[in-house]
Design a protein around this motif. Structure first.
Motif, PDB file in Angstrom:
ATOM      1  N   ALA A 179       0.822  -1.212   0.000  1.00  0.00           N
ATOM      2  CA  ALA A 179       0.000   0.000   0.000  1.00  0.00           C
ATOM      3  C   ALA A 179       0.856   1.262   0.000  1.00  0.00           C
ATOM      4  O   ALA A 179       0.571   2.233  -0.709  1.00  0.00           O
ATOM      5  CB  ALA A 179      -0.928  -0.008   1.213  1.00  0.00           C
ATOM      6  N   ALA A 180       1.931   1.260   0.811  1.00  0.00           N
ATOM      7  CA  ALA A 180       2.800   2.438   0.870  1.00  0.00           C
ATOM      8  C   ALA A 180       3.458   2.695  -0.476  1.00  0.00           C
ATOM      9  O   ALA A 180       3.576   3.847  -0.922  1.00  0.00           O
ATOM     10  CB  ALA A 180       3.867   2.245   1.956  1.00  0.00           C
ATOM     11  N   TYR A 221       2.779   6.236  -2.351  1.00  0.00           N
ATOM     12  CA  TYR A 221       3.815   7.251  -2.208  1.00  0.00           C
ATOM     13  C   TYR A 221       4.938   7.171  -3.248  1.00  0.00           C
ATOM     14  O   TYR A 221       5.739   8.100  -3.344  1.00  0.00           O
ATOM     15  CB  TYR A 221       4.454   7.158  -0.810  1.00  0.00           C
ATOM     16  N   PHE A 222       4.996   6.081  -4.014  1.00  0.00           N
ATOM     17  CA  PHE A 222       6.133   5.924  -4.926  1.00  0.00           C
ATOM     18  C   PHE A 222       6.203   7.056  -5.946  1.00  0.00           C
ATOM     19  O   PHE A 222       7.288   7.559  -6.257  1.00  0.00           O
ATOM     20  CB  PHE A 222       6.060   4.573  -5.650  1.00  0.00           C
ATOM     21  N   GLY A 223       5.071   7.459  -6.485  1.00  0.00           N
ATOM     22  CA  GLY A 223       5.068   8.524  -7.492  1.00  0.00           C
ATOM     23  C   GLY A 223       5.675   9.809  -6.975  1.00  0.00           C
ATOM     24  O   GLY A 223       6.428  10.489  -7.687  1.00  0.00           O
ATOM     25  N   LEU A 271      10.242   2.441   1.647  1.00  0.00           N
ATOM     26  CA  LEU A 271       9.298   3.564   1.656  1.00  0.00           C
ATOM     27  C   LEU A 271       8.406   3.602   2.900  1.00  0.00           C
ATOM     28  O   LEU A 271       8.127   4.688   3.414  1.00  0.00           O
ATOM     29  CB  LEU A 271       8.428   3.528   0.399  1.00  0.00           C
ATOM     30  N   PRO A 272       7.900   2.464   3.414  1.00  0.00           N
ATOM     31  CA  PRO A 272       7.079   2.559   4.628  1.00  0.00           C
ATOM     32  C   PRO A 272       7.798   3.254   5.773  1.00  0.00           C
ATOM     33  O   PRO A 272       7.211   4.099   6.468  1.00  0.00           O
ATOM     34  CB  PRO A 272       6.767   1.088   4.947  1.00  0.00           C
ATOM     35  N   GLY A 273       9.079   2.937   5.985  1.00  0.00           N
ATOM     36  CA  GLY A 273       9.834   3.595   7.040  1.00  0.00           C
ATOM     37  C   GLY A 273      10.111   5.050   6.720  1.00  0.00           C
ATOM     38  O   GLY A 273      10.052   5.915   7.602  1.00  0.00           O
ATOM     39  N   THR A 274      10.412   5.345   5.463  1.00  0.00           N
ATOM     40  CA  THR A 274      10.669   6.724   5.055  1.00  0.00           C
ATOM     41  C   THR A 274       9.420   7.585   5.225  1.00  0.00           C
ATOM     42  O   THR A 274       9.495   8.737   5.664  1.00  0.00           O
ATOM     43  CB  THR A 274      11.147   6.757   3.589  1.00  0.00           C
ATOM     44  N   ALA A 309       6.725  17.105   0.448  1.00  0.00           N
ATOM     45  CA  ALA A 309       6.563  16.642  -0.931  1.00  0.00           C
ATOM     46  C   ALA A 309       6.256  15.148  -0.973  1.00  0.00           C
ATOM     47  O   ALA A 309       5.425  14.692  -1.773  1.00  0.00           O
ATOM     48  CB  ALA A 309       7.828  16.947  -1.728  1.00  0.00           C
ATOM     49  N   LEU A 310       6.899  14.370  -0.102  1.00  0.00           N
ATOM     50  CA  LEU A 310       6.642  12.926  -0.067  1.00  0.00           C
ATOM     51  C   LEU A 310       5.221  12.619   0.381  1.00  0.00           C
ATOM     52  O   LEU A 310       4.545  11.757  -0.199  1.00  0.00           O
ATOM     53  CB  LEU A 310       7.651  12.251   0.866  1.00  0.00           C
ATOM     54  N   LEU A 311       4.741  13.336   1.398  1.00  0.00           N
ATOM     55  CA  LEU A 311       3.401  13.078   1.924  1.00  0.00           C
ATOM     56  C   LEU A 311       2.316  13.781   1.118  1.00  0.00           C
ATOM     57  O   LEU A 311       1.128  13.519   1.328  1.00  0.00           O
ATOM     58  CB  LEU A 311       3.325  13.514   3.389  1.00  0.00           C
ATOM     59  N   GLY A 312       2.695  14.702   0.241  1.00  0.00           N
ATOM     60  CA  GLY A 312       1.707  15.412  -0.564  1.00  0.00           C
ATOM     61  C   GLY A 312       0.904  16.415   0.216  1.00  0.00           C
ATOM     62  O   GLY A 312      -0.291  16.587  -0.035  1.00  0.00           O
ATOM     63  N   VAL A 313       1.563  17.087   1.168  1.00  0.00           N
ATOM     64  CA  VAL A 313       0.888  18.090   1.997  1.00  0.00           C
ATOM     65  C   VAL A 313       1.688  19.386   1.946  1.00  0.00           C
ATOM     66  O   VAL A 313       2.887  19.376   1.637  1.00  0.00           O
ATOM     67  CB  VAL A 313       0.754  17.612   3.464  1.00  0.00           C
ATOM     68  N   PRO A 314       1.069  20.515   2.244  1.00  0.00           N
ATOM     69  CA  PRO A 314       1.830  21.777   2.291  1.00  0.00           C
ATOM     70  C   PRO A 314       2.773  21.785   3.492  1.00  0.00           C
ATOM     71  O   PRO A 314       2.439  21.235   4.553  1.00  0.00           O
ATOM     72  CB  PRO A 314       0.740  22.846   2.413  1.00  0.00           C
ATOM     73  N   PRO A 315       3.942  22.386   3.379  1.00  0.00           N
ATOM     74  CA  PRO A 315       4.882  22.443   4.507  1.00  0.00           C
ATOM     75  C   PRO A 315       4.295  23.235   5.664  1.00  0.00           C
ATOM     76  O   PRO A 315       3.867  24.384   5.481  1.00  0.00           O
ATOM     77  CB  PRO A 315       6.107  23.164   3.917  1.00  0.00           C
ATOM     78  N   PRO A 316       4.235  22.670   6.858  1.00  0.00           N
ATOM     79  CA  PRO A 316       3.689  23.402   8.018  1.00  0.00           C
ATOM     80  C   PRO A 316       4.685  24.431   8.540  1.00  0.00           C
ATOM     81  O   PRO A 316       5.900  24.288   8.367  1.00  0.00           O
ATOM     82  CB  PRO A 316       3.448  22.289   9.048  1.00  0.00           C
ATOM     83  N   GLU A 317       4.168  25.472   9.163  1.00  0.00           N
ATOM     84  CA  GLU A 317       5.038  26.496   9.729  1.00  0.00           C
ATOM     85  C   GLU A 317       5.712  25.996  11.002  1.00  0.00           C
ATOM     86  O   GLU A 317       6.852  26.348  11.285  1.00  0.00           O
ATOM     87  CB  GLU A 317       4.230  27.764  10.025  1.00  0.00           C
ATOM     88  N   LYS A 318       4.985  25.182  11.776  1.00  0.00           N
ATOM     89  CA  LYS A 318       5.534  24.647  13.024  1.00  0.00           C
ATOM     90  C   LYS A 318       5.375  23.134  13.008  1.00  0.00           C
ATOM     91  O   LYS A 318       4.290  22.610  12.742  1.00  0.00           O
ATOM     92  CB  LYS A 318       4.801  25.241  14.227  1.00  0.00           C
ATOM     93  N   CYS A 319       6.461  22.436  13.289  1.00  0.00           N
ATOM     94  CA  CYS A 319       6.422  20.975  13.297  1.00  0.00           C
ATOM     95  C   CYS A 319       7.609  20.463  14.102  1.00  0.00           C
ATOM     96  O   CYS A 319       8.435  21.245  14.585  1.00  0.00           O
ATOM     97  CB  CYS A 319       6.426  20.422  11.881  1.00  0.00           C
TER      98      CYS A 319
END
Length: 535
Positions: free
Chosen positions: A256-257, A261-263, A431-434, A475-485
């Protein structure tokens, strides 16, 4: 000499302060495998328990290069025993690393030797052009670079040998009698090279074998199964049987991972990018002669019966390179083998040589930039060397630290230096660990990341500069970069960490001055739980 010297132009990036470093993250994974077989002779490494901890990965990587590196170590051990009895060399205790650093350039030299023998046996007129371009082509140099113990170095040579043998076999019997050598010998070389290539990887060699078999079946089916090729086919089958018995079946359906996420992951991998035909890259790899090759092959088709099949093979490898840059190594190999076949179309030898030398201008420009980098490039190289050496010094204290989490591009060298397993890895199989590591970096705080850390049994974390970690993870998770993390939190001064945080600064690790963007954090023992390593 030129082939070996060109591949060692990065000497200062490999040998730093008496220690050996490798070109990229994948090389450290290969060296971890080589160390495993060095410590357990006869071992076939199937499970990588040093990445994607605790599950590990069932790697597609195979044994031939592992044991080539081990053989090099044995030779170096014997050499140091004879020539350094006083044990004064700093390299004496690094023979495995030294073998790993040298294996790719030595394979490159083996390819040059084969090319010379092949051209001599076929009595090719412009053999010098093929040897010269092979020696200095930047893409072929990169594939067999000092400090790059990668399976592609072995594949480049095996495919070169296989295709060279196929070109020899395409000669008619009368041509062979005129100086082409033994058909049976070329058949054996072809069978052995193709089989070893398929043992190393079931990707590029399999595609190229199909591209070679197609014209044989279409134009000369009887020649493909001629008596002279029988020994080669027997060797081909025998090697593949041995490979299967030793390695087993390693092809698995994507999980599944991988599917999700491969693309996005491959977008960050340079060799999986596309070749822009309008860019100067192709000229820098092959010279301007590449632009004239199709026309010259068509002109040469009457005198050279292999011109049309080689034109088709060039077109196939060019199309594959436009799709994925990793095919550039094999495009260059095919072009080198094709050069002596189409340059006679220029008739006069001095004209052909003048055209060829002038056409090497973009290759020379590429080498000028490599050997004499500008101030900005020199600073970048110096920064990279300093960071690599600093990272090694930082993690030296964690050799008994347990499983760790670090950015994926740092995980393989850390695993190699510390002998501890990491969550992330540089291969697509991990990839699952990454992905889990990316989720930790982008979690709003350490408490939110704790379930992943606990599930993965993470004992310590090495953080990198957030401007590198956050965009890559987002970019890997396909989300915008958060300001705080978590990644940005770990970049602040140690004293600002909340008392109830599950992460505490590791006071036993000394950070070299100027490299405080590397931070080491312990996961509190009361909140972390050891994971069970896969069998």
């Amino acid at each position: 000499v030129l082939t070996f010297g060109a591949r060692c132009h990065n000497l200062r990036d490999v040998f730093i302060d008496g220690r050996i470093y490798f070109v990229d993250a994948d090389c450290y994974s290969r060296m971890t495998r080589a160390r495993m077989v060095a410590e357990h002779p006869g071992m076939i490494v199937r499970l990588h328990d040093f990445e994607n901890y605790p599950q590990g990965v069932k790697s597609h990587t195979t044994a031939p290069l592992d044991y080539l590196i081990l053989a090099g170590k044995k030779v170096l051990d014997a050499g140091f025993a004879v020539f350094d009895p006083g044990k004064t060399s700093v390299l004496r205790e690094q023979t495995l690393d030294l073998s790993g650093a040298l294996i790719a350039p030595l394979l490159g030299v083996l390819g040059a030797v084969f090319l010379a023998v092949w051209a001599w046996a076929l009595r090719l007129r412009f053999w010098g052009m093929a040897l010269l371009l092979y020696a200095v082509s930047p893409i072929l140099v990169h594939g067999t670079l000092l400090g790059r113990p990668d399976h592609q170095a072995l594949l480049i040579v095996l495919v070169l040998m296989a295709l060279g043998a196929e070109i020899a076999l395409a000669r008619k019997a009368a041509d062979m009698a005129a100086g082409g050598g033994s058909l049976r010998l070329w058949g054996v070389i072809s069978g052995v090279a193709w089989a070893l290539g398929l043992w190393v990887s079931l990707y590029e060699p399999l595609v190229l074998l199909g591209a070679v078999l197609a014209p044989w079946l279409a134009l000369d089916r009887r020649g493909l199964f001629a008596r002279e090729r029988r020994a080669g086919w027997i060797a081909f089958a025998a090697i593949l049987v041995v490979a299967f018995l030793l390695e087993g079946w390693r092809i698995e359906a994507p999980d599944a991972a991988m599917r999700e996420y491969f693309g996005r992951w491959k977008a960050s991998i340079g060799e999986l990018g596309h070749l822009d035909l309008l860019s100067p890259v192709l000229g820098r790899w092959l010279g301007w002669t590449a632009l004239a090759a199709p026309v010259l092959l068509i002109l040469a088709r009457k005198a050279e019966r292999r011109a049309v099949p080689m034109l088709a093979l060039l077109a196939v490898t060019l199309g594959l390179t436009v799709w994925q840059l990793r095919w550039g190594y094999f495009l260059a190999g095919v072009f080198v083998l094709t050069l002596p076949l189409f340059m006679p179309a220029l008739r006069r030898g001095w004209v052909a040589w003048v055209v060829f030398i002038i056409a090497l201008w973009p290759v020379a420009q590429d080498w000028d930039a490599r050997l004499f980098p500008d101030d900005s490039a020199q600073r970048d190289l110096a920064v990279k060397r300093g960071e690599t050496a600093a990272l090694r010094a930082i993690v030296a204290a964690k050799k008994d630290g347990g499983p760790f989490l670090a950015p994926w591009w740092l995980s393989p060298p850390i695993a190699y230096w510390t002998r501890q397993p990491g969550v992330a890895g540089s291969s697509h199989e991990s990839l699952p660990g990454t992905v889990d590591a990316a989720r930790v970096w982008l979690a709003p705080d350490a408490a939110a990341a704790l379930p992943i850390l606990r599930a993965r049994g993470v004992a310590w974390i090495l953080s990198d500069a957030p401007e590198r970690v956050v965009p890559t993870s987002a970019a890997l998770l396909g989300v915008p970069p958060p300001e705080k993390c978590v990644a940005s939190d770990l970049a602040r001064p140690f004293h600002a960490e909340p008392q109830d945080s599950p992460l505490i600064p590791d006071s036993d690790v000394a950070i070299p001055p100027g490299y405080d963007f590397f931070r080491v954090w312990q996961v509190r023992a009361e909140v972390s739980a050891p994971a069970v390593r896969a069998p």
